[in-house]
Design a protein around this motif. Structure first.
Motif, PDB file in Angstrom:
ATOM      1  N   MET A   1       0.856  -1.198   0.000  1.00 46.53           N
ATOM      2  CA  MET A   1       0.000   0.000   0.000  1.00 46.53           C
ATOM      3  C   MET A   1       0.893   1.250   0.000  1.00 46.53           C
ATOM      4  N   THR A   2       0.711   2.123  -0.982  1.00 48.45           N
ATOM      5  CA  THR A   2       1.555   3.313  -1.064  1.00 48.45           C
ATOM      6  C   THR A   2       0.899   4.519  -0.381  1.00 48.45           C
ATOM      7  N   SER A   3       1.732   5.455   0.049  1.00 44.05           N
ATOM      8  CA  SER A   3       1.209   6.713   0.609  1.00 44.05           C
ATOM      9  C   SER A   3       1.001   7.759  -0.479  1.00 44.05           C
ATOM     10  N   SER A   4       1.381   7.448  -1.729  1.00 42.31           N
ATOM     11  CA  SER A   4       1.262   8.429  -2.818  1.00 42.31           C
ATOM     12  C   SER A   4      -0.194   8.735  -3.144  1.00 42.31           C
ATOM     13  N   ASP A   5      -0.474   9.991  -3.486  1.00 41.81           N
ATOM     14  CA  ASP A   5      -1.773  10.325  -4.069  1.00 41.81           C
ATOM     15  C   ASP A   5      -1.909   9.595  -5.400  1.00 41.81           C
ATOM     16  N   LEU A   6      -3.122   9.168  -5.724  1.00 44.41           N
ATOM     17  CA  LEU A   6      -3.350   8.516  -7.018  1.00 44.41           C
ATOM     18  C   LEU A   6      -3.790   9.570  -8.039  1.00 44.41           C
ATOM     19  N   TRP A   7      -3.049   9.659  -9.152  1.00 39.13           N
ATOM     20  CA  TRP A   7      -3.374  10.648 -10.190  1.00 39.13           C
ATOM     21  C   TRP A   7      -4.555  10.124 -10.996  1.00 39.13           C
ATOM     22  N   ASP A   8      -5.661  10.884 -10.988  1.00 42.85           N
ATOM     23  CA  ASP A   8      -6.912  10.390 -11.566  1.00 42.85           C
ATOM     24  C   ASP A   8      -7.030  10.747 -13.054  1.00 42.85           C
ATOM     25  N   GLU A   9      -8.157  10.327 -13.622  1.00 39.79           N
ATOM     26  CA  GLU A   9      -8.359  10.495 -15.071  1.00 39.79           C
ATOM     27  C   GLU A   9      -8.368  11.968 -15.487  1.00 39.79           C
ATOM     28  N   ALA A  10      -9.008  12.820 -14.663  1.00 44.05           N
ATOM     29  CA  ALA A  10      -9.084  14.249 -15.012  1.00 44.05           C
ATOM     30  C   ALA A  10      -7.678  14.852 -15.017  1.00 44.05           C
ATOM     31  N   THR A  11      -6.870  14.504 -14.022  1.00 45.08           N
ATOM     32  CA  THR A  11      -5.499  15.027 -13.952  1.00 45.08           C
ATOM     33  C   THR A  11      -4.690  14.518 -15.145  1.00 45.08           C
ATOM     34  N   ALA A  12      -4.845  13.234 -15.450  1.00 49.38           N
ATOM     35  CA  ALA A  12      -4.097  12.644 -16.564  1.00 49.38           C
ATOM     36  C   ALA A  12      -4.472  13.316 -17.892  1.00 49.38           C
ATOM     37  N   SER A  13      -5.749  13.617 -18.073  1.00 48.06           N
ATOM     38  CA  SER A  13      -6.186  14.187 -19.360  1.00 48.06           C
ATOM     39  C   SER A  13      -5.641  15.601 -19.554  1.00 48.06           C
ATOM     40  N   ARG A  14      -5.288  16.292 -18.460  1.00 51.81           N
ATOM     41  CA  ARG A  14      -4.757  17.671 -18.558  1.00 51.81           C
ATOM     42  C   ARG A  14      -3.235  17.705 -18.546  1.00 51.81           C
ATOM     43  N   TYR A  15      -2.594  16.587 -18.211  1.00 53.92           N
ATOM     44  CA  TYR A  15      -1.164  16.615 -17.884  1.00 53.92           C
ATOM     45  C   TYR A  15      -0.317  17.186 -19.020  1.00 53.92           C
ATOM     46  N   ASP A  16      -0.613  16.786 -20.246  1.00 54.12           N
ATOM     47  CA  ASP A  16       0.236  17.201 -21.366  1.00 54.12           C
ATOM     48  C   ASP A  16      -0.021  18.647 -21.795  1.00 54.12           C
ATOM     49  N   ASP A  17      -0.957  19.344 -21.134  1.00 57.67           N
ATOM     50  CA  ASP A  17      -1.220  20.751 -21.472  1.00 57.67           C
ATOM     51  C   ASP A  17      -0.119  21.675 -20.979  1.00 57.67           C
ATOM     52  N   ASP A  18       0.735  21.181 -20.042  1.00 57.18           N
ATOM     53  CA  ASP A  18       1.792  22.039 -19.492  1.00 57.18           C
ATOM     54  C   ASP A  18       2.912  22.148 -20.519  1.00 57.18           C
ATOM     55  N   SER A  19       2.748  23.095 -21.457  1.00 58.40           N
ATOM     56  CA  SER A  19       3.650  23.124 -22.604  1.00 58.40           C
ATOM     57  C   SER A  19       5.094  23.412 -22.193  1.00 58.40           C
ATOM     58  N   ALA A  20       5.286  24.171 -21.107  1.00 62.55           N
ATOM     59  CA  ALA A  20       6.669  24.510 -20.725  1.00 62.55           C
ATOM     60  C   ALA A  20       7.469  23.247 -20.407  1.00 62.55           C
ATOM     61  N   MET A  21       6.854  22.307 -19.701  1.00 59.84           N
ATOM     62  CA  MET A  21       7.586  21.097 -19.318  1.00 59.84           C
ATOM     63  C   MET A  21       7.799  20.153 -20.502  1.00 59.84           C
ATOM     64  N   PHE A  22       7.064  20.382 -21.594  1.00 64.01           N
ATOM     65  CA  PHE A  22       7.212  19.554 -22.798  1.00 64.01           C
ATOM     66  C   PHE A  22       8.062  20.257 -23.860  1.00 64.01           C
ATOM     67  N   SER A  23       8.618  21.445 -23.522  1.00 62.10           N
ATOM     68  CA  SER A  23       9.346  22.220 -24.527  1.00 62.10           C
ATOM     69  C   SER A  23      10.705  21.587 -24.825  1.00 62.10           C
ATOM     70  N   ALA A  24      11.226  21.922 -25.998  1.00 68.15           N
ATOM     71  CA  ALA A  24      12.547  21.410 -26.386  1.00 68.15           C
ATOM     72  C   ALA A  24      13.617  21.953 -25.437  1.00 68.15           C
ATOM     73  N   GLU A  25      13.412  23.174 -24.906  1.00 69.32           N
ATOM     74  CA  GLU A  25      14.412  23.765 -23.993  1.00 69.32           C
ATOM     75  C   GLU A  25      14.552  22.927 -22.725  1.00 69.32           C
ATOM     76  N   VAL A  26      13.441  22.381 -22.258  1.00 68.08           N
ATOM     77  CA  VAL A  26      13.484  21.547 -21.048  1.00 68.08           C
ATOM     78  C   VAL A  26      13.911  20.123 -21.398  1.00 68.08           C
ATOM     79  N   LEU A  27      13.266  19.534 -22.400  1.00 69.88           N
ATOM     80  CA  LEU A  27      13.484  18.109 -22.674  1.00 69.88           C
ATOM     81  C   LEU A  27      14.821  17.813 -23.356  1.00 69.88           C
ATOM     82  N   GLY A  28      15.322  18.778 -24.165  1.00 63.37           N
ATOM     83  CA  GLY A  28      16.589  18.540 -24.886  1.00 63.37           C
ATOM     84  C   GLY A  28      17.720  18.175 -23.922  1.00 63.37           C
ATOM     85  N   PRO A  29      18.050  19.080 -22.972  1.00 64.59           N
ATOM     86  CA  PRO A  29      19.146  18.758 -22.031  1.00 64.59           C
ATOM     87  C   PRO A  29      18.834  17.563 -21.139  1.00 64.59           C
TER      88      PRO A  29
END
Ligand SMILES: C[S@@+](CC[C@H](N)C(=O)[O-])C[C@H]1O[C@@H](n2cnc3c(N)ncnc32)[C@H](O)[C@@H]1O
Length: 251
Positions: A1-29
């Motif tokens: 049994m984990t103490s972690s919060d469980l990331w639900d469907e609504a959170t998952a469906s929005r996750y990729d909207d955070d464009s800054a964390m998906f940018s080439a500037e972040v992901l390249g290095p």
């Protein structure tokens, strides 16, 4: 049994909207460092989410396997890549075993803190060590607790204040527990409120967890560009190595 919060469907469906964390500037290095450490071997990502890092690392030619707690996050990943190319086991990164030996295990984007007990965080380091080939590396990316910004008597530290998003962390200095609070504008005057809970941990405590897992320190940088880590660095990228003898600490 984990103490972690469980990331639900609504959170998952929005996750990729955070464009800054998906940018080439972040992901390249990020991918440059991980690909170099993986070398000719394979990588295992703990808590790989929707594959923000795993997919570009795979595209770089590194075989990647994942462990992820949230089925909804894996469902989003599956819209991008199938299980044959990127196998994922749904489970807790502190305890789940997957087949194989890896030259690289990595855990990024502050996710060690999602395990909210010290025992589970130590178990996570030991689980990383169990999956490493001799000479392999464990990498984490984690913020340094923002407690220095907290005046006496306060329990909250803001990290972003803008019309689109206001975020602050609250800390319990006795238990090392914290909560990130987010007010995110959805449209007009309407804001969505969400929280994530964490256990904060200093770099030195991470080093002790690595030592308990039988890993030796290899590098600590302020970021993926390998900038020097200083007393003012707000986060760190830390690397530990499995000794070539492959002798792992107890557990
Ligand atoms: C901030 S996201 C990071 C996802 C991905 N690594 C990235 O960089 O975009 C945190 C992820 O950790 C997962 N997670 C939280 N606790 C976990 C646990 N105990 N075991 C495995 N995954 C966990 C969440 O479901 C979520 O997908």
């Amino acid at each position: 049994m984990t103490s972690s919060d469980l990331w639900d469907e609504a959170t998952a469906s929005r996750y990729d909207d955070d464009s800054a964390m998906f940018s080439a500037e972040v992901l390249g290095p990020t991918v440059d460092v991980l690909a170099e450490l993986a070398g000719d071997g394979a990588a295992l990502e703990f808590a790989l989410g929707t594959g923000r890092v795993a997919v570009p690392l795979l595209d770089r030619g590194v075989p990647v396997t994942g462990i992820e707690l949230s089925q909804p996050m894996v469902d989003v990943l599956r819209t991008k890549v199938d299980a044959g190319r990127l196998p994922v086991t749904v489970g807790d990164m502190a305890t789940t075993r997957v087949p194989g030996q890896f030259s690289l295990v990595y855990l990024v984007f502050n996710t060690l803190g999602n395990l909210r007990t010290q025992a589970e965080q130590v178990a996570c380091f030991r689980n990383a060590a169990r999956h490493l080939a001799p000479g392999g590396h464990f990498v984490i990316e984690l913020w340094v607790p923002g407690i220095r910004q907290m005046p006496p008597g306060q329990t909250a530290v803001p990290f972003e204040v803008s019309p689109e998003h206001t975020g602050f962390d609250t800390y319990d200095l006795v238990t090392q527990q914290g909560t990130s609070h987010h007010y995110t504008r959805v449209d007009g005057e309407t804001y969505r409120y969400g929280t994530t809970n964490f256990r904060y941990v200093w770099p030195a405590e991470c080093d002790l967890m690595a030592q308990l897992a039988g890993l030796e320190p290899a590098a600590r940088w302020a970021d993926w560009s390998r900038a020097e880590f200083t007393a003012d660095s707000p986060s760190h990228v830390s690397v530990w190595r499995m000794p070539v003898s492959g002798v792992v600490g107890d557990g």
